[in-house]
Motif scaffolding. Structure first.
Motif, PDB file in Angstrom:
ATOM      1  N   LEU A 278       0.843  -1.191   0.000  1.00 33.99           N
ATOM      2  CA  LEU A 278       0.000   0.000   0.000  1.00 33.99           C
ATOM      3  C   LEU A 278       0.882   1.247   0.000  1.00 33.99           C
ATOM      4  O   LEU A 278       1.790   1.366   0.812  1.00 33.99           O
ATOM      5  CB  LEU A 278      -0.914   0.020   1.227  1.00 33.99           C
ATOM      6  CG  LEU A 278      -1.838  -1.190   1.421  1.00 33.99           C
ATOM      7  CD1 LEU A 278      -2.643  -1.026   2.706  1.00 33.99           C
ATOM      8  CD2 LEU A 278      -2.775  -1.354   0.227  1.00 33.99           C
ATOM      9  N   GLU A 279       0.597   2.164  -0.911  1.00 36.09           N
ATOM     10  CA  GLU A 279       1.324   3.436  -1.016  1.00 36.09           C
ATOM     11  C   GLU A 279       0.382   4.579  -0.656  1.00 36.09           C
ATOM     12  O   GLU A 279      -0.657   4.767  -1.296  1.00 36.09           O
ATOM     13  CB  GLU A 279       1.860   3.582  -2.441  1.00 36.09           C
ATOM     14  CG  GLU A 279       2.036   4.996  -2.955  1.00 36.09           C
ATOM     15  CD  GLU A 279       3.320   5.654  -2.476  1.00 36.09           C
ATOM     16  OE1 GLU A 279       3.203   6.620  -1.708  1.00 36.09           O
ATOM     17  OE2 GLU A 279       4.414   5.245  -2.894  1.00 36.09           O
ATOM     18  N   SER A 280       0.715   5.305   0.428  1.00 31.90           N
ATOM     19  CA  SER A 280      -0.107   6.438   0.896  1.00 31.90           C
ATOM     20  C   SER A 280      -1.580   6.061   0.983  1.00 31.90           C
ATOM     21  O   SER A 280      -2.452   6.770   0.472  1.00 31.90           O
ATOM     22  CB  SER A 280       0.061   7.629  -0.054  1.00 31.90           C
ATOM     23  OG  SER A 280       1.413   7.924  -0.303  1.00 31.90           O
ATOM     24  N   PRO A 281      -1.909   4.949   1.640  1.00 33.33           N
ATOM     25  CA  PRO A 281      -3.271   4.398   1.524  1.00 33.33           C
ATOM     26  C   PRO A 281      -4.318   5.059   2.413  1.00 33.33           C
ATOM     27  O   PRO A 281      -4.019   5.613   3.469  1.00 33.33           O
ATOM     28  CB  PRO A 281      -3.067   2.940   1.966  1.00 33.33           C
ATOM     29  CG  PRO A 281      -1.998   3.049   3.015  1.00 33.33           C
ATOM     30  CD  PRO A 281      -1.045   4.099   2.482  1.00 33.33           C
ATOM     31  N   VAL A 282      -5.560   4.954   1.970  1.00 31.70           N
ATOM     32  CA  VAL A 282      -6.711   5.249   2.819  1.00 31.70           C
ATOM     33  C   VAL A 282      -7.084   3.947   3.519  1.00 31.70           C
ATOM     34  O   VAL A 282      -7.453   2.976   2.871  1.00 31.70           O
ATOM     35  CB  VAL A 282      -7.907   5.744   1.990  1.00 31.70           C
ATOM     36  CG1 VAL A 282      -9.124   5.948   2.911  1.00 31.70           C
ATOM     37  CG2 VAL A 282      -7.566   7.037   1.259  1.00 31.70           C
ATOM     38  N   VAL A 283      -6.968   3.927   4.835  1.00 34.75           N
ATOM     39  CA  VAL A 283      -7.360   2.732   5.585  1.00 34.75           C
ATOM     40  C   VAL A 283      -8.583   3.000   6.465  1.00 34.75           C
ATOM     41  O   VAL A 283      -9.173   2.077   7.010  1.00 34.75           O
ATOM     42  CB  VAL A 283      -6.193   2.198   6.458  1.00 34.75           C
ATOM     43  CG1 VAL A 283      -5.039   1.755   5.584  1.00 34.75           C
ATOM     44  CG2 VAL A 283      -5.731   3.233   7.468  1.00 34.75           C
TER      45      VAL A 283
END
Length: 409
Positions: A278-283
């Motif tokens: 995940l790159e700069s993810p919205v979790v």
């Protein structure tokens, strides 16, 4: 008789005084009621506009960088100083409303209002005529820029055929990586990751998904923030399996991270996914939207009203959705116990758009499966641009360490 007349007169005077006092009080209360009603209407109107913006794919991106001067003989461009344009590294500069594109590299000079940078090359358009532009993390526009062979393939999804780029590994392999791009961009976002995965022996599949401008649109034409888009990723996994994949790594960028997380926790094909990047993810969307509201200076009542509308069955039609957003279902920090595969998360502390605290919380909740690679300065989805050596090194080392890639007996 006289006393009676005086009493009546006094009553009349008293009544007149009361009426005089009552009128401004009534007017004031009416004004307060009208003002309060107007405030409620205004709050609701602004909140509705914000809610729609969250889920509506933009027709065009805002050119928010001023191009002050261009000297192609010297190979330089002078841009307005922003939080992004002063970060070292190599980046894209889109101009002429997205029709033009240039590659920008090193910083030459910086002052209080502008930054001078090196122009690496211009792929499209006439940069000398540009007055405004948009800064981005892309470097490659198509697989051709990688000078690798590729094919355009179609992924059959429940709503139609979604185009994808397939870039085969140098040698025959059954290890695949599926790249899932973020909000308001396209599959080209993941091209930066192709070389490091190819060196590790992976075939890359860069997909499109509903409402991104390349894939078919859903009935409502709105983003579901991962709640529906994951089905298109599942279709991509099915395609990879049909083509011989036995192990699949999913990589999601920004909102693509939210989509990937939904896929691995909801898909019947999740068992094929052996790892996630995940790159700069919205979790957790609520964290992200609250952060963005604060950055935009929105009052808390407006922010909360917008979130409420997005989550409301009654307001779904106003927002343009066929169904409300289930924020609890999209919160993978709260649902971290459901994660089953190794996960590499890359995030910049000063992301500026998607706060890294969600990634930090996810890593803290599941240190047994989540490896967090924290950057600073790099900003949102631009970690590779800022420090490609460190970024590729982190991904490469993590891939090498995966026991999940061991061949089954």
């Amino acid at each position: 008789m006289r006393e009676t007349r005086r009493s009546a007169s006094a009553t009349h005077v008293s009544g007149s005084v009361n009426e005089v006092l009552r009128r401004p009080l009534t007017a004031a209360l009416t004004l307060v009621a009208v003002t309060s009603a107007a405030l409620v209407v205004t709050t609701a109107s602004v909140a509705l506009r914000i809610a729609r913006n969250v889920v509506t794919p933009p027709r065009r991106r805002i050119d928010d960088v001023v191009v002050r001067a261009v000297d192609l003989d010297a190979g330089t461009v002078v841009l307005s100083r922003t939080a992004d344009t002063i970060v070292p590294g190599r980046y894209s500069l889109w101009f002429d409303s997205g029709r033009g594109h240039a590659r920008i590299t090193e910083i030459i000079a910086v002052d209080e209002s502008s930054v001078t940078r090196r122009v690496h090359s211009v792929q499209r358009g006439d940069l000398t005529r540009a007055t405004r532009a948009r800064w981005a993390g892309w470097w490659h526009l198509t697989p051709s820029d990688l000078e690798l062979g590729f094919s355009e393939v179609g992924i059959m999804t429940p709503i139609g055929v979604a185009p994808a780029w397939r870039i085969d590994a140098a040698d025959t392999t059954d290890d695949w990586v599926i790249q899932v791009h973020g909000r308001a961009v396209t599959r080209a976002e993941g091209l930066r990751a192709v070389p490091v995965f190819r060196r590790a022996g992976f075939t890359s599949l860069l997909i499109s998904y509903r409402n991104d401008g390349d894939a078919p649109a859903s009935l409502d034409g709105r983003y579901a923030l991962g709640a529906d888009e994951w089905v298109d990723v599942e279709s991509a996994i099915a395609y990879a399996v049909e083509q011989g994949a036995r192990r699949v790594v999913l990589m999601g960028w920004s909102m693509g991270g939210a989509i990937v997380l939904q896929c691995i926790t909801r898909s019947s094909l999740a068992h094929v996914v052996t790892a996630v990047v995940l790159e700069s993810p919205v979790v957790d969307w609520v964290r992200v939207l609250r952060f963005q509201a604060a950055a935009a200076g929105l009052p808390a009542p407006v922010r909360d009203a917008a979130l409420g509308m997005l989550a409301s069955h009654r307001a779904a039609r106003w927002v343009g959705h066929t169904a409300p957003v289930d924020f609890a279902r999209l919160d993978l920090v709260a649902r971290a116990a459901e994660l089953q595969v190794p996960m590499l998360v890359l995030h910049s502390i000063d992301d500026g758009f998607v706060p890294s605290d969600g990634s930090v919380a996810l890593a803290a909740a599941r240190p047994d499966v989540v490896t967090l690679e924290h950057f600073t300065v790099a900003r949102h989805t631009k970690l590779w641009n800022y420090d490609p050596s460190r970024w590729e090194g982190a991904v490469s080392s993590w891939l090498d360490s995966l026991e999940t890639r061991q061949r089954p007996n």
